[in-house]
Write an enzyme that holds these catalytic residues in place. Structure first.
Site, PDB file in Angstrom:
ATOM      1  N   GLY A 244       0.774  -1.242   0.000  1.00  0.00           N
ATOM      2  CA  GLY A 244       0.000   0.000   0.000  1.00  0.00           C
ATOM      3  C   GLY A 244       0.800   1.282   0.000  1.00  0.00           C
ATOM      4  N   GLU A 283      -3.836  -3.182   6.040  1.00  0.00           N
ATOM      5  CA  GLU A 283      -5.078  -2.820   5.349  1.00  0.00           C
ATOM      6  C   GLU A 283      -4.900  -2.790   3.834  1.00  0.00           C
ATOM      7  OE1 GLU A 283      -2.877   0.555   4.540  1.00  0.00           O
ATOM      8  OE2 GLU A 283      -3.002  -0.450   6.472  1.00  0.00           O
ATOM      9  N   ASP A 284      -3.686  -2.472   3.372  1.00  0.00           N
ATOM     10  CA  ASP A 284      -3.435  -2.412   1.934  1.00  0.00           C
ATOM     11  C   ASP A 284      -3.656  -3.771   1.282  1.00  0.00           C
ATOM     12  OD1 ASP A 284      -1.310  -3.547   3.266  1.00  0.00           O
ATOM     13  OD2 ASP A 284       0.213  -2.228   2.420  1.00  0.00           O
ATOM     14  N   ASN A 285      -3.093  -4.808   1.896  1.00  0.00           N
ATOM     15  CA  ASN A 285      -3.251  -6.153   1.354  1.00  0.00           C
ATOM     16  C   ASN A 285      -4.702  -6.615   1.428  1.00  0.00           C
ATOM     17  OD1 ASN A 285      -1.923  -8.721   0.405  1.00  0.00           O
ATOM     18  ND2 ASN A 285      -2.884  -9.477   2.265  1.00  0.00           N
ATOM     19  N   GLY A 288      -6.777  -4.871  -1.245  1.00  0.00           N
ATOM     20  CA  GLY A 288      -6.491  -5.500  -2.530  1.00  0.00           C
ATOM     21  C   GLY A 288      -7.206  -6.836  -2.676  1.00  0.00           C
TER      22      GLY A 288
END
Length: 445
Positions: A244, A283-285, A288
């Protein structure tokens, strides 16, 4: 029995070694094809503000990160006709605020605002910091860039082009008067639909101005092994793999996502949208994965990299950082993936491959291991050169001998760091201690 077992083990390890090398070469080939040439300007960058899709850039900030002025300045000098910048903080006394004001004063022509809001909806401080900017963004397209990340001037144009060219007939980009492009520019563009691109990301490349051994080892990891595998996994594209640092997506898409936490999905009013990811440190993963599995939206990468400026890390800082994200990641991936991870590293895979070849063909293990390591290093250095093609002027010169020393240290530390990460589910992030639960969510200790 023992002979049969060793034969089967040798065959299995030889296949595994070949798979690992296939991924390495795929990552290297992707780097050479995509990055080892000058980037071309986006056609969208040449459009008028009326004809270009608007983009809201969000910079979540907390404290004085490395090279903060230059990283923030990079999003004020973009070669793009229509964008705004939202600087998001949670404390009016944050040390980053004076830097933000200096950047805004230098570029008064750029539409930019400071948003200070101490909303707390979960354990993830970045998600907390993004809630208000997401609500107040002027445009549906949102580009979230971490505070340590710098980008080149053409990055946004190429990212938007990659986002909409898959979802819009490409010919419309050539005709600013086309009704289809005008509907995009008026920001009533339809959000991406199932099967279309829903997220654009860049591979992070580390830059060191403070040459401590921890930062040099981190740089060697990010610019070789991490980048190589990141590109390979995204080239195969069998599942989401997103860091992210720099992500462009649609707010409408994010609003449709449900929480990944099984326990929360059973509650009467499970959280949705950005708030659904407030319990996850990665949270980025998770976002996604949500876009990929819940909405069936593809991910795409451009020929740009995200320059990640590293601070003065000690070797212990480096180890703690790798252990933290290994402990988070092991709760978000199948067990067999976690257990196989050491076999993707140079030393373990080399030893396994050399033993397997020796068992099957009778070759010398030391000689095979040396050839394996020499080839691995050659691929890593070539990958690094390709990725740095367009950013040579933006990074300080470095010693090849120092880099090789840092690379060797990283390779030797890989297995001990992995073993240490497997001993616990506790992590420390930004001075706070968390327990990573089986769902991947984090609980403050």
């Amino acid at each position: 029995m023992a002979s049969t077992f060793s034969l089967l083990a040798a065959i299995f390890l030889l296949i595994l070694w070949a798979v690992v090398w296939t991924l390495c070469l795929l990552g290297w080939r992707t780097a050479r094809i995509r990055y080892a040439h000058p980037t071309l300007p986006s056609r969208i960058s040449a459009l008028s503000p009326k004809a270009a899709p608007g983009v809201t850039i969000i910079r979540p900030l907390s404290g004085l990160d490395e090279n903060l002025y230059n990283t923030l300045q990079s999003c004020m000098t973009l070669d793009y006709p229509k964008y705004e910048v939202l600087f998001a903080l949670q404390d009016e006394n944050d040390e980053a605020l004076p830097v933000v004001k200096m950047v805004m004063d230098k570029y008064p022509e750029v539409k930019a605002r400071v948003l200070i809001d101490n909303t707390r909806i979960g354990v993830n401080p970045k998600v907390n910091n993004l809630i208000r900017p997401f609500a107040e963004a002027s445009y549906d397209l949102v580009w979230v860039i971490d505070s340590t990340i710098s980008v080149t001037s053409g990055t946004l144009g190429r990212a938007v082009e990659a986002f909409i060219s898959n979802n819009t007939p490409y010919s419309s980009l050539d005709d600013p008067e086309s009704s289809q492009l005008m509907s995009i520019s008026d920001d009533v563009r339809k959000p991406p639909m199932s099967g279309e691109v829903g997220l654009i990301h860049q591979v992070p490349i580390a830059v060191c101005y403070q040459n401590t051994w921890g930062s040099l080892i981190e740089q060697a990891y990010l610019n070789t092994t991490h980048a190589k595998m990141y590109l390979a996994i995204n080239a195969v594209a069998i599942d989401s793999c997103v860091v992210g640092k720099s992500n462009l997506y649609s707010r409408d898409s994010i609003s449709k996502l449900n929480t990944p936490a099984p326990s929360l999905r059973q509650s009467p009013n499970p959280p949705t949208g950005l708030a659904a990811f407030s319990l996850f440190l990665a949270e980025d993963n998770m976002i996604g994965l949500g876009l990929w599995h819940q909405l069936n939206l593809k991910h795409a990468m451009t020929s740009d990299v995200a320059l990640d400026f590293l601070g003065a890390l000690s070797v212990r800082d480096y180890i703690d950082r790798r252990v933290r994200w290994l402990r988070v990641r092991k709760k978000m991936t199948p067990l067999f993936v976690t257990l196989l991870e050491p076999f993707t590293e140079s030393l373990v895979s080399g030893l396994c491959g050399a033993w397997a070849v020796q068992r099957l063909l009778g070759a010398s293990i030391p000689a095979l291991l040396l050839v394996h390591l020499a080839a691995w290093l050659t691929v890593d250095l070539s990958t690094r050169r390709a990725l740095e093609t367009n950013i040579k002027a933006l990074k300080p010169p470095g010693s090849q001998a120092v880099f090789l020393t840092a690379w060797l240290a990283r390779e030797c530390l890989a297995l001990p760091v992995w073993l240490w990460a497997m001993t616990s589910d506790e992590v420390v992030w930004r001075g706070k201690r968390y327990m990573i639960l089986s769902s991947g969510a984090a609980m403050t200790l």
